[in-house]
Design a protein around this motif. Structure first.
Motif, PDB file in Angstrom:
ATOM      1  N   ALA A 267      19.517  32.254 -19.932  1.00 56.80           N
ATOM      2  CA  ALA A 267      20.527  31.375 -20.537  1.00 56.80           C
ATOM      3  C   ALA A 267      21.925  31.755 -20.059  1.00 56.80           C
ATOM      4  O   ALA A 267      22.749  30.882 -19.755  1.00 56.80           O
ATOM      5  CB  ALA A 267      20.440  31.454 -22.056  1.00 56.80           C
TER       6      ALA A 267
ATOM      7  N   ALA B 140      24.330  29.444 -17.759  1.00 53.32           N
ATOM      8  CA  ALA B 140      25.617  29.039 -18.335  1.00 53.32           C
ATOM      9  C   ALA B 140      26.745  29.154 -17.320  1.00 53.32           C
ATOM     10  O   ALA B 140      27.752  28.442 -17.414  1.00 53.32           O
ATOM     11  CB  ALA B 140      25.929  29.881 -19.568  1.00 53.32           C
TER      12      ALA B 140
ATOM     13  N   ASN C 166      27.138  25.928 -16.060  1.00 58.72           N
ATOM     14  CA  ASN C 166      27.268  24.934 -17.127  1.00 58.72           C
ATOM     15  C   ASN C 166      25.948  24.202 -17.346  1.00 58.72           C
ATOM     16  O   ASN C 166      25.918  23.009 -17.655  1.00 58.72           O
ATOM     17  CB  ASN C 166      28.374  23.925 -16.798  1.00 58.72           C
ATOM     18  CG  ASN C 166      28.944  23.266 -18.043  1.00 58.72           C
ATOM     19  OD1 ASN C 166      28.769  23.753 -19.153  1.00 58.72           O
ATOM     20  ND2 ASN C 166      29.627  22.140 -17.867  1.00 58.72           N
TER      21      ASN C 166
ATOM     22  N   ARG D  45      21.913  24.175 -19.012  1.00 54.99           N
ATOM     23  CA  ARG D  45      21.013  24.628 -20.075  1.00 54.99           C
ATOM     24  C   ARG D  45      19.600  24.221 -19.713  1.00 54.99           C
ATOM     25  O   ARG D  45      19.332  23.078 -19.372  1.00 54.99           O
ATOM     26  CB  ARG D  45      21.408  23.972 -21.411  1.00 54.99           C
ATOM     27  CG  ARG D  45      20.577  24.418 -22.602  1.00 54.99           C
ATOM     28  CD  ARG D  45      20.986  23.646 -23.846  1.00 54.99           C
ATOM     29  NE  ARG D  45      20.369  24.190 -25.049  1.00 54.99           N
ATOM     30  CZ  ARG D  45      19.129  23.911 -25.451  1.00 54.99           C
ATOM     31  NH1 ARG D  45      18.380  23.079 -24.737  1.00 54.99           N
ATOM     32  NH2 ARG D  45      18.654  24.457 -26.553  1.00 54.99           N
TER      33      ARG D  45
ATOM     34  N   VAL E 206      17.267  20.768 -16.015  1.00 55.52           N
ATOM     35  CA  VAL E 206      18.385  21.305 -16.777  1.00 55.52           C
ATOM     36  C   VAL E 206      19.321  20.187 -17.202  1.00 55.52           C
ATOM     37  O   VAL E 206      19.326  19.105 -16.615  1.00 55.52           O
ATOM     38  CB  VAL E 206      19.190  22.353 -15.961  1.00 55.52           C
ATOM     39  CG1 VAL E 206      18.337  23.572 -15.666  1.00 55.52           C
ATOM     40  CG2 VAL E 206      19.724  21.742 -14.661  1.00 55.52           C
TER      41      VAL E 206
ATOM     42  N   ILE F 160      25.697  21.536 -20.101  1.00 58.18           N
ATOM     43  CA  ILE F 160      25.949  22.054 -21.451  1.00 58.18           C
ATOM     44  C   ILE F 160      26.938  21.182 -22.213  1.00 58.18           C
ATOM     45  O   ILE F 160      26.735  20.874 -23.396  1.00 58.18           O
ATOM     46  CB  ILE F 160      26.439  23.517 -21.386  1.00 58.18           C
ATOM     47  CG1 ILE F 160      25.295  24.429 -20.932  1.00 58.18           C
ATOM     48  CG2 ILE F 160      26.971  23.966 -22.745  1.00 58.18           C
ATOM     49  CD1 ILE F 160      25.700  25.876 -20.726  1.00 58.18           C
TER      50      ILE F 160
ATOM     51  N   TYR G 269      25.237  18.035 -23.315  1.00 58.50           N
ATOM     52  CA  TYR G 269      24.254  18.328 -24.366  1.00 58.50           C
ATOM     53  C   TYR G 269      24.949  18.540 -25.711  1.00 58.50           C
ATOM     54  O   TYR G 269      24.520  18.005 -26.740  1.00 58.50           O
ATOM     55  CB  TYR G 269      23.452  19.563 -23.975  1.00 58.50           C
ATOM     56  CG  TYR G 269      22.419  19.991 -24.988  1.00 58.50           C
ATOM     57  CD1 TYR G 269      21.180  19.355 -25.058  1.00 58.50           C
ATOM     58  CD2 TYR G 269      22.664  21.042 -25.863  1.00 58.50           C
ATOM     59  CE1 TYR G 269      20.224  19.745 -25.980  1.00 58.50           C
ATOM     60  CE2 TYR G 269      21.715  21.443 -26.784  1.00 58.50           C
ATOM     61  CZ  TYR G 269      20.493  20.799 -26.842  1.00 58.50           C
ATOM     62  OH  TYR G 269      19.549  21.196 -27.755  1.00 58.50           O
ATOM     63  N   GLU G 270      26.034  19.309 -25.695  1.00 61.99           N
ATOM     64  CA  GLU G 270      26.743  19.591 -26.940  1.00 61.99           C
ATOM     65  C   GLU G 270      27.511  18.385 -27.457  1.00 61.99           C
ATOM     66  O   GLU G 270      27.824  18.305 -28.656  1.00 61.99           O
ATOM     67  CB  GLU G 270      27.682  20.785 -26.740  1.00 61.99           C
ATOM     68  CG  GLU G 270      26.907  22.090 -26.498  1.00 61.99           C
ATOM     69  CD  GLU G 270      27.814  23.289 -26.307  1.00 61.99           C
ATOM     70  OE1 GLU G 270      29.047  23.082 -26.119  1.00 61.99           O
ATOM     71  OE2 GLU G 270      27.300  24.432 -26.331  1.00 61.99           O
TER      72      GLU G 270
END
Length: 337
Positions: free
Chosen positions: A127, A131, A134, A136, A236, A239, A242-243
């Protein structure tokens, strides 16, 4: 004609904005053509769209957004929200998951491949490394053990692999190199032309790729039991994207992964069931590698494993822990726990 009051106009604009804000459209970068290797992505897109009544959709692009070697870079800058890549294309960018590409790790079927991949993906070191891009981890693209197709005389003994030009990446390339072969990491899309033009004598792929990239069409033989390892290819998500999802959409996406993997396994199983017929239709000879030859190759893989552990330790990764995690996961799966 009636004019809308200021209050009414504000209300209309507010509803429009809210409606627009609820709609989420992701671009997904893959390559080649639709095939068994990408079916779980299509399943995921359909499942998410259905569960959200079309509020969360995915546009899957085959090469239109990026090439396969640059998908992780595209994710890092937010050029698209989801992508598939293979670790062997850029091992320096995804060092931790290359443990899954080591040769002769004794992964025997697709269910085990899913288990070890997702166990490694869940490790904090993976992870943290992802990261940096960027990215996940979302899910794996499980592939069976690779085998060779080749032209000319079959290469069914180690001695015959000396000087063999083979399309193989990652740990498989290292293994064939130890056998005296000359590995090259041409992309899957380039494999057919490399084989047709004589740049390589052999190509290491899983069954779906031999079909999709047509290497089986010009092959004289196939090693049905070499099974030296496979390539690991995650899906993937960016991030930030996704957030930025609503809690509901994020939960729907995450919940759809297991069903997508199940669908992938079912679909791939049907392909494997047809494989014997494919070989017969194309007149491809089935080659069986003798047990003593396989044992010698497995023995040659051991120093490659140790070298990987030492190299990754030096890079600051918990290499032994990642390596042991694969073995522990296989033991757990086989014990039925």
């Amino acid at each position: 004609m009636k004019h809308l009051t200021t209050t009414a106009i504000g209300a209309v604009l507010s509803v429009s904005f809210v409606g627009e804000a609820l709609a989420t459209e992701w671009n997904v970068s893959v390559w080649g053509q639709r095939r068994a290797f990408t079916e779980h992505i299509h399943y995921l897109a359909d499942a998410v769209a259905e569960a959200t009544d079309g509020e969360f959709t995915m546009n899957i692009s085959y090469g239109g957004l990026s090439n396969n070697r640059e998908n992780l870079d595209g994710i890092s800058i937010g050029a698209f929200e989801m992508a598939q890549f293979c670790a062997g294309y850029h091992p320096d960018k995804n060092r931790a998951i290359t443990v899954l590409e080591l040769p002769f790790m004794d992964v025997r079927n697709l269910d085990e491949e899913v288990a070890v991949s997702h166990a490694v993906y869940a490790h904090p070191a993976v992870a943290e490394e992802m990261a940096q891009w960027n990215a996940r981890m979302l899910m794996t693209s499980p592939m069976p053990q690779y085998n060779l197709v080749g032209t000319g005389e079959p290469r069914d003994e180690i001695a015959e692999m000396d000087g063999m030009r083979v399309r193989a990446t990652g740990g498989l390339g290292e293994l064939f190199s130890a056998m005296g072969a000359v590995p090259t990491s041409v992309t899957s899309s380039e494999a057919y032309s490399a084989m047709e033009g004589g740049t390589v004598d052999t190509v290491a792929f899983a069954q779906h790729a031999h079909l999709s990239f047509r290497t089986i069409d010009i092959a004289d033989w196939w090693t049905e039991n070499l099974n030296p390892g496979t390539v690991n290819c995650p899906v993937v998500v960016n991030i930030d994207a996704y957030e930025a999802l609503s809690d509901e959409h994020r939960e729907i996406l995450d919940a759809a992964v297991d069903d997508a993997i199940d669908y992938y396994l079912e679909n791939y199983g049907e392909l494997l069931a047809r494989w014997d017929a494919v070989l017969e239709e194309r007149g491809v000879e089935r080659i069986t590698i003798a047990d003593e030859q396989l044992a010698q190759m497995a023995e040659a893989a051991a120093p490659i494993h140790q070298a990987w552990i030492e190299e990754m330790n030096a890079a600051g990764l918990p290499a032994q822990e990642l390596y042991d995690l694969v073995g522990a996961t296989l033991q757990e799966v086989r014990s039925g726990n």
